[in-house]
Design an enzyme around this catalytic site. Structure first.
Site, PDB file in Angstrom:
ATOM      1  CG  HIS A   1       8.268   5.975   0.764  1.00  0.00           C
ATOM      2  ND1 HIS A   1       8.994   5.497  -0.304  1.00  0.00           N
ATOM      3  CD2 HIS A   1       7.323   5.020   1.026  1.00  0.00           C
ATOM      4  CE1 HIS A   1       8.515   4.326  -0.675  1.00  0.00           C
ATOM      5  NE2 HIS A   1       7.502   4.022   0.109  1.00  0.00           N
TER       6      HIS A   1
ATOM      7  CB  CYS B   1       9.457   2.078   2.181  1.00  0.00           C
ATOM      8  SG  CYS B   1       8.458   0.949   1.214  1.00  0.00           S
TER       9      CYS B   1
ATOM     10  CG  ASN C   1       6.264   2.566  -3.209  1.00  0.00           C
ATOM     11  OD1 ASN C   1       7.462   2.528  -2.952  1.00  0.00           O
ATOM     12  ND2 ASN C   1       5.323   2.362  -2.295  1.00  0.00           N
TER      13      ASN C   1
HETATM   14  N1  ACO Z   1      -7.625  -0.005 -10.848  1.00  0.00           N
HETATM   15  C1  ACO Z   1      -8.938   0.231 -10.768  1.00  0.00           C
HETATM   16  N2  ACO Z   1      -9.653   0.058  -9.635  1.00  0.00           N
HETATM   17  C2  ACO Z   1      -8.964  -0.368  -8.554  1.00  0.00           C
HETATM   18  C3  ACO Z   1      -7.580  -0.648  -8.584  1.00  0.00           C
HETATM   19  C4  ACO Z   1      -6.917  -0.446  -9.807  1.00  0.00           C
HETATM   20  N3  ACO Z   1      -5.591  -0.646  -9.952  1.00  0.00           N
HETATM   21  N4  ACO Z   1      -7.200  -1.052  -7.350  1.00  0.00           N
HETATM   22  C5  ACO Z   1      -8.286  -1.031  -6.570  1.00  0.00           C
HETATM   23  N5  ACO Z   1      -9.381  -0.627  -7.305  1.00  0.00           N
HETATM   24  C6  ACO Z   1     -10.756  -0.458  -6.861  1.00  0.00           C
HETATM   25  C7  ACO Z   1     -11.095  -1.262  -5.653  1.00  0.00           C
HETATM   26  O1  ACO Z   1     -11.466  -2.571  -6.012  1.00  0.00           O
HETATM   27  C8  ACO Z   1     -12.252  -0.472  -5.083  1.00  0.00           C
HETATM   28  O2  ACO Z   1     -13.402  -0.790  -5.805  1.00  0.00           O
HETATM   29  P1  ACO Z   1     -14.850  -0.833  -5.075  1.00  0.00           P
HETATM   30  O3  ACO Z   1     -15.088   0.570  -4.602  1.00  0.00           O
HETATM   31  O4  ACO Z   1     -15.772  -1.256  -6.175  1.00  0.00           O
HETATM   32  O5  ACO Z   1     -14.729  -1.816  -3.969  1.00  0.00           O
HETATM   33  C9  ACO Z   1     -11.909   0.971  -5.423  1.00  0.00           C
HETATM   34  O6  ACO Z   1     -10.932   0.907  -6.476  1.00  0.00           O
HETATM   35  C10 ACO Z   1     -11.335   1.742  -4.247  1.00  0.00           C
HETATM   36  O7  ACO Z   1     -10.290   0.967  -3.659  1.00  0.00           O
HETATM   37  P2  ACO Z   1      -9.506   1.506  -2.428  1.00  0.00           P
HETATM   38  O8  ACO Z   1      -8.502   0.494  -2.011  1.00  0.00           O
HETATM   39  O9  ACO Z   1     -10.443   2.001  -1.388  1.00  0.00           O
HETATM   40  O10 ACO Z   1      -8.775   2.777  -3.079  1.00  0.00           O
HETATM   41  P3  ACO Z   1      -7.928   3.876  -2.398  1.00  0.00           P
HETATM   42  O11 ACO Z   1      -8.461   5.197  -2.732  1.00  0.00           O
HETATM   43  O12 ACO Z   1      -7.669   3.575  -0.932  1.00  0.00           O
HETATM   44  O13 ACO Z   1      -6.545   3.739  -3.164  1.00  0.00           O
HETATM   45  C11 ACO Z   1      -4.347   2.845  -2.789  1.00  0.00           C
HETATM   46  C12 ACO Z   1      -5.810   2.537  -3.080  1.00  0.00           C
HETATM   47  C13 ACO Z   1      -3.794   3.618  -3.970  1.00  0.00           C
HETATM   48  C14 ACO Z   1      -3.614   1.536  -2.626  1.00  0.00           C
HETATM   49  C15 ACO Z   1      -4.217   3.700  -1.512  1.00  0.00           C
HETATM   50  O14 ACO Z   1      -4.997   3.144  -0.483  1.00  0.00           O
HETATM   51  C16 ACO Z   1      -2.802   3.836  -1.022  1.00  0.00           C
HETATM   52  O15 ACO Z   1      -1.948   4.410  -1.661  1.00  0.00           O
HETATM   53  N6  ACO Z   1      -2.544   3.333   0.196  1.00  0.00           N
HETATM   54  C17 ACO Z   1      -1.249   3.464   0.829  1.00  0.00           C
HETATM   55  C18 ACO Z   1      -0.241   2.549   0.301  1.00  0.00           C
HETATM   56  C19 ACO Z   1       1.051   2.813   1.035  1.00  0.00           C
HETATM   57  O16 ACO Z   1       1.089   3.404   2.082  1.00  0.00           O
HETATM   58  N7  ACO Z   1       2.116   2.439   0.485  1.00  0.00           N
HETATM   59  C20 ACO Z   1       3.347   2.855   1.102  1.00  0.00           C
HETATM   60  C21 ACO Z   1       3.859   1.970   2.099  1.00  0.00           C
HETATM   61  S1  ACO Z   1       4.243   0.463   1.459  1.00  0.00           S
HETATM   62  C22 ACO Z   1       5.609   0.577   0.580  1.00  0.00           C
HETATM   63  O17 ACO Z   1       6.009   1.637   0.198  1.00  0.00           O
HETATM   64  C23 ACO Z   1       6.317  -0.681   0.210  1.00  0.00           C
END
Ligand code: ACO
Length: 319
Positions: A242, A108, A272
């Site tokens: 980003h 990215c 993204n």
């Molecule tokens: N829909 C519904 N539920 C979901 C989904 C979905 N699409 N995806 C995950 N869940 C569930 C999980 O299974 C989990 O369920 P559980 O509590 O029963 O176990 C719950 O939602 C919480 O999951 P988390 O992974 O803890 O959710 P979080 O709040 O961390 O959000 C996310 C996830 C959006 C991926 C977040 O962590 C994030 O944005 N991380 C950073 C990603 C990043 O930095 N990207 C940029 C660099 S990479 C790049 O740009 C190429």
């Protein structure tokens, strides 16, 4: 170095969260609350080369330059259909330029890496006009049977033309080896000489861990470039972060104690788009005339590697 042209091209298909919940156990409410994404554009009838070419032509037109004025082409891309030739070579043929070409994969952070490379060539006096294209189709390496990553990404391309100037105040690039938090492994052809059976893997992302690493890295980079440029957070007119997650951009903004209008976002409509996200946003802000000549921009990006990068530059294009 200064930016004299910018353009972008997005796939025609708009995919809503409700469309995803038809085949995944997810919901509009979950995706909007956790990420800020409402819709994203996904490649369907067009291909990445078409988007990259369209973006490049728009940037050239904005710069008032012909393809033959370009001395070097850099394409930032994470994955595409070709191992060889490079995407930049293909773009060169499509736009009818005659320049050396190179692809870079900084995940990215690729666009900011592209700016750094272009700046070095311009400062060395080797090239004058450089085309930087960021073309990405991250939807092609996500697992569409699982809900955890595919809902986050969108496709798109953007391009910038840069030339000799004094707009770039400072640029800062980092890589630290957290190779396990985010990766995509392509399956290569087996040879008779391999004794292990290599497996491919769609995008694997440790979202929670990455969230913390990326926000901390971005804040450190922002502090670093501000110090380098002898500026304070208040001196920046627009922070182009980003577009990975609305909550991440918000965390960075809150740390810097800056108003919302200084942190423009388009993640709600683009998702993204990896290294294309900052130049797509830049082009959108340029077309909406949000960026004014003389404004100070801070760019900050982060992604696979783990890489991060930031830059401060003055916007020198006319409104
Ligand atoms: N829909 C519904 N539920 C979901 C989904 C979905 N699409 N995806 C995950 N869940 C569930 C999980 O299974 C989990 O369920 P559980 O509590 O029963 O176990 C719950 O939602 C919480 O999951 P988390 O992974 O803890 O959710 P979080 O709040 O961390 O959000 C996310 C996830 C959006 C991926 C977040 O962590 C994030 O944005 N991380 C950073 C990603 C990043 O930095 N990207 C940029 C660099 S990479 C790049 O740009 C190429």
């Amino acid at each position: 170095m200064k930016i004299v042209g910018i353009g972008s091209a997005m796939p025609s298909l708009v995919v809503t969260n409700d469309m995803l919940s038809e085949f995944l156990d997810t919901s509009d409410e979950w995706i909007v609350t956790r990420t800020g994404i409402k819709t994203r554009r996904i490649i369907s009838t067009e291909n990445l080369v078409m988007l990259a070419t369209d973006a490049a032509n728009k940037a050239l037109e904005k710069a008032g330059l012909s393809p033959l004025d370009i001395d070097y082409i850099i394409c930032s891309n994470t994955a595409n259909n070709y191992v060889t030739p490079s995407l930049s070579s293909i773009i060169q043929g499509e736009i009818k330029a005659q320049a050396p070409c190179i692809d870079i994969n900084g995940a990215c952070t690729g666009f900011i890496n592209g700016l750094a490379i272009a700046n070095a060539f311009i400062a060395a006096g080797q090239y004058k006009n450089i085309l930087i294209v960021a073309a990405e189709e991250p939807t092609r390496f996500c697992n569409w049977q699982e809900r955890d990553t595919c809902v986050l990404f969108g496709d798109g391309a953007a391009a910038a033309v840069v030339t000799v100037g004094n707009a770039l105040k400072t640029i800062h690039l980092n890589t630290s080896s957290y190779t396990d938090v985010l990766y995509y492994r392509r399956k290569l052809e087996p040879t008779p000489f391999l004794n292990n059976n290599e497996q491919g893997a769609p995008l694997v992302m440790n979202g929670r861990e990455l969230f913390k690493i990326a926000v901390s890295a971005s804040i450190e980079d922002v502090k670093f470039v501000l110090k380098e440029a002898s500026l304070t957070p208040d001196d920046i007119d627009h922070y182009l972060i980003h577009q990975s997650n609305k909550r991440m951009v918000e965390s960075i903004r809150q740390f810097l104690n800056q108003p919302e209008e200084k942190f423009p976002m388009n993640i709600d409509t683009c998702g993204n788009t990896a290294s294309a996200s900052i130049p797509i946003l830049m082009d959108e802000l340029c077309r909406k005339k949000v960026l004014k000549k003389g404004d100070t921009l801070l760019l900050s990006s982060f992604g696979g590697g783990f890489t991060s990068a930031a830059a401060i530059l003055t916007w020198e294009m006319e409104d």
